[in-house]
Design an enzyme around this catalytic site. Structure first.
Site, short mmCIF file in Angstrom:
data_model
loop_
_atom_site.label_atom_id
_atom_site.label_comp_id
_atom_site.label_asym_id
_atom_site.label_seq_id
_atom_site.Cartn_x
_atom_site.Cartn_y
_atom_site.Cartn_z
N LYS A 280 0.76 -1.25 0.12
CA LYS A 280 -0.16 -0.08 0.03
C LYS A 280 0.94 1.39 0.00
O LYS A 280 1.90 1.21 0.55
CB LYS A 280 -0.80 0.01 1.46
N ARG A 354 -10.38 -11.37 1.95
CA ARG A 354 -11.36 -12.42 1.14
C ARG A 354 -10.60 -13.60 1.04
O ARG A 354 -11.20 -14.80 1.10
CB ARG A 354 -11.68 -11.88 -0.20
N1 BES Z 1 -8.20 -3.76 4.48
C1 BES Z 1 -8.15 -3.29 3.07
C2 BES Z 1 -9.60 -2.51 2.79
C3 BES Z 1 -9.84 -1.31 3.52
C4 BES Z 1 -9.48 0.08 2.92
C5 BES Z 1 -10.26 -1.22 4.74
C6 BES Z 1 -9.54 1.20 3.66
C7 BES Z 1 -10.40 0.23 5.47
C8 BES Z 1 -10.04 1.02 5.04
C9 BES Z 1 -8.34 -4.42 2.20
O1 BES Z 1 -7.56 -5.43 2.45
C10 BES Z 1 -7.92 -4.17 0.77
O2 BES Z 1 -6.65 -3.56 0.82
N2 BES Z 1 -8.57 -3.78 -0.13
C11 BES Z 1 -8.07 -3.37 -1.57
C12 BES Z 1 -8.82 -4.53 -2.62
C13 BES Z 1 -8.04 -4.07 -3.92
C14 BES Z 1 -6.64 -4.51 -3.75
C15 BES Z 1 -8.63 -4.87 -4.80
C16 BES Z 1 -8.68 -2.13 -1.69
O3 BES Z 1 -10.10 -1.66 -1.28
O4 BES Z 1 -8.19 -1.08 -2.16
ZN ZN Z 2 -5.54 -5.41 1.75
#
Ligand code: BES
Ligand code: ZN
Ligand code: ZN
Length: 500
Positions: A280, A354
């Site tokens: 990230k 997931r």
């Molecule tokens: N934990 C995150 C989702 C999240 C984002 C929770 C912001 C709380 C605040 C999740 O694991 C994630 O990173 N999801 C990605 C998915 C993408 C890579 C398809 C996302 O939402 O950007």
């Molecule tokens: Zn994630």
């Protein structure tokens, strides 16, 4: 915090702050507001006439009593128009009063059953909501801050009611409110603890503590080796980039009377989500200690489940690990097999929740529950769709989702349904595996839900994406301070209560 219900006269109650409510667009007619107004020589009426205070929702005024009452100050909280009054408005109004009391460094507080007089709301519901508001608004995450020697904290709250006939129901409401709030606060504390002190083993220890304290709750813990033997390759793939040992936690609540129905609660338990190799950006990582918000909700529910005493059997499942980049980390392009036999192509290691849930849900299905509810800080896309305050709900069963919605109407937590649109199943088709872990750029919350559906085998199921509401980065509700919110613990507790 000590809270109690007391029969008596609010004018005679000694406290640093007294809270009373006022409807919008009405004169002071009767009840506690009139008693206080009379005692204060009509100051409240005066403010209303002058238009300084209108009783609008989300407003409050403080008045010094100058010896006219036993309490030092009165805080009048606005309830809005009578026609629009709800129990949630009362929760918010009392929360507002508590925040004011905190600002005055009050140690003791008294309140009347705001909204149960002229507002005509149910006494028990008001007592419950007010109690929740007191605990939820008083909470603050300050365990890492230096203790200010002369800082005063709110220590007692007394619900003062004049009519003897209302005391019983008020007390019942208060008791339920305490349990609801304590469940939510349990989850908040876990979420607020940073990644360095809230590791998978800490969640495991919390589950063990809960089981130790309760006659009706038991727990089985599976370490990495044991999870491997159970076939949880997907979960362990996410875990493998971290030096921390992952755990699969299985909590079980058995009611006194043998139950016909069982419900499985599944929580996402990523104690820190760096994104893994699909790292990230730094700003997106800052709040990722919250990525165990679903697990915290499951533990929050189990921490008070005895006191709610549902008539159904309840299972709690948490696959907990960190999502870290390292030489051992799983990679984009890897293919992993979940416990139910489906192979998953990893497109992006940041869509890890997931992948862990694939195994948790497969495990849940094996317990043959009548319903599954999963809670997960799953997608940023859900926050794009619904903002920070609303839970995204997806379900394969209208009856079950109605049950959850009904519960959320009681708790005041906001939910909105998103579609499990079959047409988007093609977006998560993989050329090399049974499914891939991300869809296209659009509709990310929906493809995440469709991915999870592949692991629930038609069992009635509700998926709650709590990425927004599990954690408050902004102050938007009087009784929700910054950080972990405890959402959706109170809704789930109410949902479990609704099986009778
Ligand atoms: N934990 C995150 C989702 C999240 C984002 C929770 C912001 C709380 C605040 C999740 O694991 C994630 O990173 N999801 C990605 C998915 C993408 C890579 C398809 C996302 O939402 O950007
Ligand atoms: Zn994630
Ligand atoms: Zn995540």
């Amino acid at each position: 915090m000590q809270i109690r219900v007391e029969k008596g006269d609010i004018l005679e109650k000694e406290a640093d702050v007294v809270i009373v409510g006022c409807l919008e667009g009405e004169r002071v007619k009767g009840g506690a507001l009139k008693d206080v107004d009379d005692a204060l020589d009509g100051q409240i009426s005066e403010l209303l006439t002058a238009g300084d205070f209108k009783g609008k929702h989300n407003t409050a005024i403080a008045i010094q009593t100058l010896g006219h009452m036993a309490a030092k100050r009165v805080v009048v909280v606005g309830l809005g128009k009578k026609k629009a009054l709800t129990v949630e408005h009362i929760r918010q109004a009392v929360g507002m009063g508590v925040r004011k009391a905190k600002r005055y460094r009050a140690e003791s507080m008294a309140l009347v059953l705001v909204g149960a007089g002229a507002g005509e709301q149910d006494v028990m519901a008001v007592a419950q909501a007010a109690t929740e508001a007191v605990f939820l608004a008083a909470y603050e995450y300050d365990v890492w801050k230096k203790k200010d020697e002369d800082a005063k904290e709110l220590q007692t709250a007394t619900i003062v009611e004049k009519q003897a006939g209302r005391i019983n129901r008020a007390t019942q409401g208060m008791k339920l409110g305490i349990v609801m709030a304590e469940g939510a606060l349990h989850a908040r504390r876990l979420v607020n603890e940073p990644g360095q002190t809230m590791r998978p083993r800490n969640l495991k220890e919390d589950a063990e503590r809960i089981a130790n304290l309760s006659k009706h709750v038991s727990v089985t813990i599976y370490n990495q080796e044991e999870a491997r033997k159970m076939g949880m390759e997907a979960f362990l793939a996410v875990a493998q980039g971290s030096d921390e040992e992952p755990y699969f936690i299985h909590l079980r609540y058995t009611p006194k009377k043998a139950a016909q129905v069982s419900v499985a609660l599944v929580g996402k338990g990523i104690t820190y989500d760096s994104g893994g190799l699909s790292l990230k950006p730094s700003d997106a990582m800052k709040t990722m200690k919250m990525d165990m918000g679903g697990a915290a909700a499951v533990l929050g529910v189990f921490s008070v489940i005895d006191r709610i005493a549902p008539t159904v059997e309840v299972h709690g499942m948490i696959a907990t690990c960190e999502n870290m980049p390292s030489g051992k980390a799983y990679r984009p392009g890897d293919i992993v097999r979940a416990k139910n036999g489906l192979s998953i192509e990893i497109d992006n290691t940041d869509a890890e929740g997931r992948v862990t849930l694939a195994d948790s849900l497969s495990f849940a299905v094996e317990q043959k529950p009548n319903a599954i509810v999963d809670m997960a800080t799953l997608t940023g896309a859900c926050m794009i769709a619904l903002g920070e305050e609303i839970v995204g709900l997806m379900s394969n069963n209208a009856k079950l989702s109605k049950k959850v919605f009904d519960a959320s109407n009681e708790s005041g937590e906001e939910f909105w349904e998103l579609p499990l649109f079959n047409g988007y199943d093609k977006l998560i088709e993989s050329k090399v595996a049974d499914v891939k872990n991300v869809g296209s750029r659009w509709g990310g919350a929906l493809t995440a839900g469709l991915f999870l559906r592949k692991f629930v085998n038609d069992i009635p199921w509700v998926h709650l994406d709590i990425a927004g509401p599990a954690f408050a980065e902004r102050h938007y509700l009087s009784y929700v301070p910054l950080g972990g919110t405890g959402v959706p613990v109170r809704t789930i507790l109410q949902f479990l209560r609704s099986y009778r």
